[in-house]
Design a protein around this motif. Sequence first.
Motif, PDB file in Angstrom:
ATOM      1  N   GLU B  88      41.432 101.631  33.263  1.00 53.30           N
ATOM      2  CA  GLU B  88      40.720 100.912  32.214  1.00 53.30           C
ATOM      3  C   GLU B  88      41.007 101.493  30.836  1.00 53.30           C
ATOM      4  OE1 GLU B  88      39.103  97.719  31.039  1.00 53.30           O
ATOM      5  OE2 GLU B  88      39.457  98.111  33.164  1.00 53.30           O
ATOM      6  N   ALA B  89      41.170 102.813  30.767  1.00 54.68           N
ATOM      7  CA  ALA B  89      41.436 103.471  29.481  1.00 54.68           C
ATOM      8  C   ALA B  89      42.778 102.999  28.920  1.00 54.68           C
ATOM      9  CB  ALA B  89      41.441 104.988  29.657  1.00 54.68           C
ATOM     10  N   LEU B  90      43.772 102.860  29.797  1.00 61.15           N
ATOM     11  CA  LEU B  90      45.091 102.408  29.370  1.00 61.15           C
ATOM     12  C   LEU B  90      45.007 100.965  28.897  1.00 61.15           C
ATOM     13  CD1 LEU B  90      48.163 102.760  29.144  1.00 61.15           C
ATOM     14  CD2 LEU B  90      48.324 102.068  31.527  1.00 61.15           C
ATOM     15  N   ARG B  91      44.265 100.161  29.679  1.00 57.35           N
ATOM     16  CA  ARG B  91      44.105  98.749  29.350  1.00 57.35           C
ATOM     17  C   ARG B  91      43.469  98.572  27.970  1.00 57.35           C
ATOM     18  NH1 ARG B  91      42.648  93.591  32.134  1.00 57.35           N
ATOM     19  NH2 ARG B  91      40.457  93.687  31.586  1.00 57.35           N
ATOM     20  N   ALA B  92      42.474  99.380  27.693  1.00 53.89           N
ATOM     21  CA  ALA B  92      41.796  99.297  26.402  1.00 53.89           C
ATOM     22  C   ALA B  92      42.733  99.741  25.275  1.00 53.89           C
ATOM     23  CB  ALA B  92      40.538 100.169  26.419  1.00 53.89           C
ATOM     24  N   ARG B  93      43.525 100.797  25.545  1.00 54.14           N
ATOM     25  CA  ARG B  93      44.436 101.317  24.534  1.00 54.14           C
ATOM     26  C   ARG B  93      45.518 100.303  24.176  1.00 54.14           C
ATOM     27  NH1 ARG B  93      43.035 102.936  21.521  1.00 54.14           N
ATOM     28  NH2 ARG B  93      42.147 104.924  22.172  1.00 54.14           N
ATOM     29  N   ARG B  94      45.884  99.446  25.142  1.00 45.78           N
ATOM     30  CA  ARG B  94      46.948  98.472  24.911  1.00 45.78           C
ATOM     31  C   ARG B  94      46.623  97.528  23.757  1.00 45.78           C
ATOM     32  NH1 ARG B  94      50.886  98.849  28.349  1.00 45.78           N
ATOM     33  NH2 ARG B  94      50.676  99.400  30.549  1.00 45.78           N
ATOM     34  N   ARG B  95      45.350  97.408  23.425  1.00 47.33           N
ATOM     35  CA  ARG B  95      44.979  96.542  22.297  1.00 47.33           C
ATOM     36  C   ARG B  95      45.621  97.000  21.006  1.00 47.33           C
ATOM     37  NH1 ARG B  95      38.678  95.023  22.418  1.00 47.33           N
ATOM     38  NH2 ARG B  95      39.304  94.196  20.412  1.00 47.33           N
ATOM     39  N   ASP B  96      45.851  98.316  20.889  1.00 46.68           N
ATOM     40  CA  ASP B  96      46.378  98.854  19.633  1.00 46.68           C
ATOM     41  C   ASP B  96      47.890  98.878  19.572  1.00 46.68           C
ATOM     42  OD1 ASP B  96      43.802  99.319  18.799  1.00 46.68           O
ATOM     43  OD2 ASP B  96      43.734 101.301  19.728  1.00 46.68           O
ATOM     44  N   LEU B  97      48.536  98.762  20.730  1.00 42.83           N
ATOM     45  CA  LEU B  97      49.981  98.942  20.799  1.00 42.83           C
ATOM     46  C   LEU B  97      50.612  97.679  21.366  1.00 42.83           C
ATOM     47  CD1 LEU B  97      49.724 102.387  22.627  1.00 42.83           C
ATOM     48  CD2 LEU B  97      49.896 102.043  20.174  1.00 42.83           C
ATOM     49  N   GLN B  98      51.372  96.967  20.548  1.00 43.12           N
ATOM     50  CA  GLN B  98      51.938  95.709  21.023  1.00 43.12           C
ATOM     51  C   GLN B  98      53.439  95.645  20.787  1.00 43.12           C
ATOM     52  OE1 GLN B  98      50.769  93.131  22.829  1.00 43.12           O
ATOM     53  NE2 GLN B  98      49.054  94.506  23.210  1.00 43.12           N
ATOM     54  N   ILE B  99      54.048  94.565  21.269  1.00 43.25           N
ATOM     55  CA  ILE B  99      55.506  94.477  21.222  1.00 43.25           C
ATOM     56  C   ILE B  99      55.957  93.070  20.852  1.00 43.25           C
ATOM     57  CG2 ILE B  99      55.538  94.124  23.738  1.00 43.25           C
ATOM     58  CD1 ILE B  99      58.307  95.607  23.701  1.00 43.25           C
ATOM     59  N   ILE B 100      57.034  93.000  20.098  1.00 42.84           N
ATOM     60  CA  ILE B 100      57.703  91.731  19.793  1.00 42.84           C
ATOM     61  C   ILE B 100      59.086  91.811  20.427  1.00 42.84           C
ATOM     62  CG2 ILE B 100      58.561  90.217  17.976  1.00 42.84           C
ATOM     63  CD1 ILE B 100      56.562  91.576  16.095  1.00 42.84           C
ATOM     64  N   PHE B 101      59.469  90.741  21.122  1.00 45.68           N
ATOM     65  CA  PHE B 101      60.713  90.801  21.891  1.00 45.68           C
ATOM     66  C   PHE B 101      61.888  90.161  21.158  1.00 45.68           C
ATOM     67  CE2 PHE B 101      57.364  91.040  25.044  1.00 45.68           C
ATOM     68  CZ  PHE B 101      57.802  92.104  25.803  1.00 45.68           C
ATOM     69  N   GLN B 102      63.059  90.450  21.712  1.00 50.20           N
ATOM     70  CA  GLN B 102      64.278  89.903  21.132  1.00 50.20           C
ATOM     71  C   GLN B 102      64.424  88.410  21.410  1.00 50.20           C
ATOM     72  OE1 GLN B 102      67.884  91.654  22.653  1.00 50.20           O
ATOM     73  NE2 GLN B 102      69.171  90.380  21.372  1.00 50.20           N
ATOM     74  N   ASP B 103      64.211  88.032  22.681  1.00 52.08           N
ATOM     75  CA  ASP B 103      64.564  86.691  23.115  1.00 52.08           C
ATOM     76  C   ASP B 103      63.390  85.742  22.943  1.00 52.08           C
ATOM     77  OD1 ASP B 103      65.415  84.442  24.334  1.00 52.08           O
ATOM     78  OD2 ASP B 103      65.442  85.264  26.372  1.00 52.08           O
ATOM     79  N   PRO B 104      63.461  84.838  21.956  1.00 48.76           N
ATOM     80  CA  PRO B 104      62.315  83.960  21.720  1.00 48.76           C
ATOM     81  C   PRO B 104      62.146  82.922  22.833  1.00 48.76           C
ATOM     82  CG  PRO B 104      64.102  83.397  20.231  1.00 48.76           C
ATOM     83  CD  PRO B 104      64.558  84.574  21.025  1.00 48.76           C
ATOM     84  N   VAL B 105      63.150  82.771  23.698  1.00 44.94           N
ATOM     85  CA  VAL B 105      63.019  81.841  24.817  1.00 44.94           C
ATOM     86  C   VAL B 105      62.330  82.533  25.986  1.00 44.94           C
ATOM     87  CG1 VAL B 105      64.251  80.365  26.452  1.00 44.94           C
ATOM     88  CG2 VAL B 105      65.096  80.616  24.115  1.00 44.94           C
ATOM     89  N   GLY B 106      62.824  83.697  26.345  1.00 44.43           N
ATOM     90  CA  GLY B 106      62.318  84.369  27.539  1.00 44.43           C
ATOM     91  C   GLY B 106      60.971  85.043  27.352  1.00 44.43           C
ATOM     92  N   SER B 107      60.512  85.188  26.107  1.00 44.64           N
ATOM     93  CA  SER B 107      59.298  85.968  25.920  1.00 44.64           C
ATOM     94  C   SER B 107      58.040  85.103  25.905  1.00 44.64           C
ATOM     95  CB  SER B 107      59.389  86.796  24.638  1.00 44.64           C
ATOM     96  OG  SER B 107      59.582  85.955  23.532  1.00 44.64           O
ATOM     97  N   LEU B 108      58.195  83.777  26.046  1.00 47.21           N
ATOM     98  CA  LEU B 108      57.016  82.905  26.112  1.00 47.21           C
ATOM     99  C   LEU B 108      57.002  82.171  27.449  1.00 47.21           C
ATOM    100  CD1 LEU B 108      57.248  81.337  22.534  1.00 47.21           C
ATOM    101  CD2 LEU B 108      55.910  83.318  23.244  1.00 47.21           C
ATOM    102  N   ASN B 109      55.878  82.222  28.135  1.00 46.27           N
ATOM    103  CA  ASN B 109      55.740  81.549  29.429  1.00 46.27           C
ATOM    104  C   ASN B 109      55.884  80.038  29.241  1.00 46.27           C
ATOM    105  OD1 ASN B 109      54.870  80.389  31.812  1.00 46.27           O
ATOM    106  ND2 ASN B 109      53.254  81.899  32.148  1.00 46.27           N
ATOM    107  N   PRO B 110      56.939  79.432  29.852  1.00 46.78           N
ATOM    108  CA  PRO B 110      57.200  78.016  29.608  1.00 46.78           C
ATOM    109  C   PRO B 110      56.116  77.087  30.149  1.00 46.78           C
ATOM    110  CG  PRO B 110      58.681  78.885  31.282  1.00 46.78           C
ATOM    111  CD  PRO B 110      57.959  80.052  30.710  1.00 46.78           C
TER     112      PRO B 110
END
Lengths: 296, 327
Positions: B88-110
Amino acid sequence: MTTADLTDDDRGMLGRIVDPALLRRLFRNRSFAIGFTMFVVVVLIAFFADLLAPHDPLQNNYRYRLGEPNQVHLLGTDNFGRDILSRVLHGSRVSLVIGLLVVMLTAVFGTLIGAVSGYVRQLDNVIMRVMDGLMAFPPILLAIAIGATLGPSLFNAVIALTVAYTPRTARIVRASVLVVRETEFVEAARALGAGHLRILFRHILANSLAPLIVQLTFIFALSILAEAVLSYIGVGPRPPTPTFGNIIAEGRNYIAEAPWITIWPGIAIMTTVLGLNLLGDGLRDVLDPRLRVEGR
Amino acid sequence: MTDPVLIEARGLTKHFPLRKGFILGRNLGTVRAVDGVDFDIRTGETLALVGESGCGKSTTGRLLLRLVEPTAGSIRYKGEDVAALAGEALRARRRDLQIIFQDPVGSLNPRMTVGEILAEPLVIHGIGDAAGRARRVRELLSLVGLAQHHARRYPHEFSGGQRQRVGIARALALQPAFLVCDEPVSALDVSIQAQIINLMQELQRELRLTYLFISHNLAVVRHIASRVAVMYLGRIVELAETDELFARPRHPYTQALLSAVPTPDPDRPRRRIQLQGDVPSPINPPAGCRFHTRCPLAEAQCRIVEPVLHAVAPGHAAACHLVRPIS
């Protein structure tokens, strides 16, 4: 992590597959359109068998055994004098129910096993070796063995066929899960803190369904064929229940004198299976264009 | 310069075991994707991570977010060891740390609409009710320059640049402090690249974001980064302020890398340093300095002693025996 995070505003998975644009593309595919029409006709016949059948499919009539087709019995009668038309119409019902049950159970177990195998890599090897073991037998032989062990009945036939076809389905689901799990949108979901269930259902399985649906239409067709085989050698649903296989099995001794007993259920099987195969081919071409065979 | 350190990576290491075979399998060796990397990222800055394909820059970014489990080393976010978090601690921490991906096609659930994609982070963390989430989705859309009605569309109905905007909006949904940008513009048309880069800079100013900007495009890096770290075979070989690095590269690898950047003036004399050979395999990196097999200046000690990252000028560090440390 719990099922609770799946609910919210989720529309059903089917809701996202059947969108109008896709339907238009499907019906523009000739194979799908023909197959779909044939299958729908068979389903309607099965559904309204009570209304359509001119006679009781189980009613013996010893005065008119092995009767040729005439005005009363349009497709003739069998060795007990039962009306073949009525038996084929009712038989389609049992055969379709078997096919449908096998498809549903195979879909559930195949998806479950395939998803776990593809997602939980530690279990992959063990699960897949078991599936390989099952696949080492020809599915019909395996179904016969299981059916013979459990005894002849409709549900045992369903169980036998489910066991026989689940490994193939599991393998297909596993293959798509392995591809989809590596995509960046799955990684994004992990970065957002999504639980395993949400990732598996919402992101991975929702994008693994196309090949599964295609495979299931073929399993539907194969189960109907396999039911005929099981019934023919006496490990399917017990006679006098009319199924395509049972009718053919009972007519085999009279092929020379009364070929109509076996020909009509044979044509019924052919129509159903052909319809399903065309439907499956069309679905595959539209949903999974990579697998398309050239020149169609 | 005086901004507090937001992310602190020490001895960050990722070794991928190469296994083959049934159940236990033989160990065929280890890919040393990231091999002992140290760096700090200060609040509000953009640290660029540059290097060739396969040098470990993407893995480094994913290690910071625990998308890849580190083999060794520590990652501190505001002093807290992220590498040690679980559940749960990791899950909560993930709110502060995010990522933007290279591939604009593969990074969004179709299979999800843009509205669903943007609302999902809020659902996962139980933020707001349905109406509140819808409001937040509208906010996010306008934040990245998309229209309200876009929420009902599916990713395939968008252009590459628009999809990248959706990806950025998703990363911002939880109001993170730190973003790993993994080649966010490499897959886009040049004209769109500028738009996305400008958007990212605006967002950085408005929301006081900190970026780790992974790229092999040195022109983009020069434009956006405050500091640059150069990676080679799983190690950082040079780290400096952007202007300093581009003006006075000290490590022979960085010099070669920068000499490969085309200049807009064809008459200007260019000294191209052409490296010989390929990048050695990260399964068996060379002993001593990892760059010695291709280094035009390599000496005897380079083949034996591995150089450490040392200060060569104020705020400028390089890992090369031939660059004298400042005393």
